[in-house]
Motif scaffolding. Structure first.
Motif, PDB file in Angstrom:
ATOM      1  N   THR A 206       0.939  -1.196   0.187  1.00  0.00           N
ATOM      2  CA  THR A 206       0.105  -0.068   0.601  1.00  0.00           C
ATOM      3  C   THR A 206       0.846   1.542   0.005  1.00  0.00           C
ATOM      4  N   LEU A 207       1.750   1.039   0.650  1.00  0.00           N
ATOM      5  CA  LEU A 207       2.567   2.180   1.059  1.00  0.00           C
ATOM      6  C   LEU A 207       3.317   3.034  -0.794  1.00  0.00           C
ATOM      7  N   LEU A 208       3.912   1.412  -1.166  1.00  0.00           N
ATOM      8  CA  LEU A 208       4.316   1.759  -3.022  1.00  0.00           C
ATOM      9  C   LEU A 208       3.942   2.144  -3.350  1.00  0.00           C
ATOM     10  N   THR A 209       2.359   1.974  -3.645  1.00  0.00           N
ATOM     11  CA  THR A 209       1.514   2.115  -4.830  1.00  0.00           C
ATOM     12  C   THR A 209       1.313   3.779  -4.303  1.00  0.00           C
ATOM     13  N   SER A 210       1.040   3.983  -2.862  1.00  0.00           N
ATOM     14  CA  SER A 210       0.404   5.764  -2.746  1.00  0.00           C
ATOM     15  C   SER A 210       1.742   5.897  -3.206  1.00  0.00           C
ATOM     16  N   THR A 211       3.365   5.333  -2.870  1.00  0.00           N
ATOM     17  CA  THR A 211       4.408   6.723  -3.471  1.00  0.00           C
ATOM     18  C   THR A 211       4.392   6.685  -4.844  1.00  0.00           C
ATOM     19  N   GLU A 212       3.597   5.859  -5.554  1.00  0.00           N
ATOM     20  CA  GLU A 212       4.534   5.471  -6.937  1.00  0.00           C
ATOM     21  C   GLU A 212       3.426   6.310  -7.872  1.00  0.00           C
ATOM     22  N   LEU A 213       2.627   6.925  -7.089  1.00  0.00           N
ATOM     23  CA  LEU A 213       1.427   7.961  -7.471  1.00  0.00           C
ATOM     24  C   LEU A 213       1.743   8.503  -8.614  1.00  0.00           C
TER      25      LEU A 213
END
Length: 193
Positions: A142-149
């Protein structure tokens, strides 16, 4: 030192925050080293900017293997250096916790361990280990997905993939230093119940 738990967590979080920096650089180097631009593509939901180059599409799956290898290199040694504290370390912690300071009395109560102390082999035999592993995995994804937006949003206005990765890398550095800063602030001012 138990009185510096915010700094300790901040330092551990620092390296987690830097994972975006490593990820941005690795993605750029593996997937799009030639800095090819996205193209406007008609999709069922309208026109979107997308990378359609065969080289990029072919190397996208390679990044997952590179990322898994990087994680294995970082996590496997850590698993084998975990150990229970030595009696000297336990005595040092007991001395700190038995002091009369506000932190040791109110914030760090002295408690007996509730369950058994597990070794590495025993850990893999417990369901709690796998549940905790899944929780951390889900939270990390979840963290990686949100930081890659930033990439999906930025691609609409900026066609330079290397610049977008630079933005992501700088965001990761800010994230890492922010974690340490908040840990130090927590140690300095504490929390109120």
């Amino acid at each position: 030192n138990p009185r510096k738990s915010g700094a300790a967590n901040g330092i551990m979080g620092f390296f987690m925050g830097l994972s975006g920096l490593i990820g941005s650089v690795m993605c750029s180097a593996v997937i799009n080293p030639l800095n090819k631009e996205p193209e406007l593509v008609n999709t069922t939901s309208g026109e979107q900017m997308m990378f359609v180059d065969d080289y990029i599409l072919e190397h996208t799956k390679d990044i997952w293997l590179a990322w898994a290898g990087t994680m294995a290199i970082m996590f496997l040694p850590g698993m084998f250096i975990l150990r229970p504290p030595t009696p000297e370390e336990v005595c040092t912690q007991d001395d700190i916790l038995s002091g009369d300071s506000f932190e040791s009395v109110e914030l760090l109560p002295r408690t007996k361990p509730a369950g058994p102390d597990y070794g590495i082999r025993d850990l893999f035999k417990t369901p709690k280990f796998y549940i905790l592993y899944l929780i951390i995995l889900i939270l990390s994804l979840t963290l990686l997905t949100s930081t890659e937006l930033y990439k999906f949003i930025g691609i609409e206005a900026i066609n330079d993939d290397k610049f977008l990765n630079l933005v992501g890398a700088l965001g990761a550095v800010a994230n890492a230093f922010g974690r340490v800063t908040w840990g130090l602030i927590l140690d300095r001012f504490g929390t109120r119940a």
